[in-house]
Design an enzyme around this catalytic site. Sequence first.
Site: not given
Length: 347
Positions: A125, A42, A143, A205
Amino acid sequence: MPKSSDLLEWYDHNARTMPWRVGPQERQAGVTPDPYRIWMSEIMLQQTTVAAVKDYFERFTARWATVSDLAAAEDADVMAEWAGLGYYARARNLLKCARVVADELDGVFPGTVEELLKLPGVGPYTAGAVASIAFDHPATVVDGNVERVMARLFDVHTPLPAAKPELTDLAAALTPDVRPGDYAQAVMDLGATICTPRNPACGICPWRQPCRARLAGTAADLPKKTPKKPKPIRHGVAYIARRVDGAFLLERRPDSGLLGGMLGWPGSDWVEVDAPAHEAPIRAEWKTLNTEARHTFTHFHLRLKVCTALVPMDRKPSVGEFVDADTFDPGNLPTAMRKAFDLYSGA
């Protein structure tokens, strides 16, 4: 209303394979992620693509397999290994954080957002990502991919960055208590592979039915963004001095500021005038290359004039020190400095 179960079902069959990820089948078999590897990935992924990070991550974790290994590393070794990945404050914070975890927390990463936020270099985050992915806590992870998915899913037309609080609230409302770590990665994967910036693949999707932007025909226009100001151009001078025995004159930049803690060529400040004031780091007959090194940082474009010289053994520099030819590795230079070296090598 979108269902997290629909997205998790899609993720179970379509999760991307990454060197730091424990896939959904492994998770269901009882394999748990290593918080050190999740944290490392990360930090590296901040403002950097997955493709660029993979090789760096594998080299780092092969060389420093645990947080205690990294904490014991030499600063220069870590900065050299980081060279080329950019945003060098991340590397400095990586070391600071590793040392706090190793020295003050017995090598164990905390599992809550609140405790993770106390660590150097860990913002909202990263704290949410580590708490969610490594510890399966229902933390909200947002994000750029997640912002795009939320903006389209709920047809949000407020431009970024002003829309961030609204998009974060929407993401939080969808975060489930069941498999939150897999869910966090699923939303990011959806944005990276299906709900892409251009030509989103709405037809396949898993959230196509409840997606308001698809129904309104606005998906391709979202998320809206406030226009950015043009980046200014800064100018500088880089001096590449080579001693007759092959050694190069280098200096380590201050820890604070751009390229902090990295080795580089002595030179001028980087300023928005075409002829910055500068002074050579060593007495020599300097030649200026007829091309300049160009590099783009987050907030400006850099144009570096490259001056070169060959100096005798007994000449002493006013700044920096000579690095022997057998230990000098241009691959350890940050990208802007390596570009200057490439011009020197090709001259």
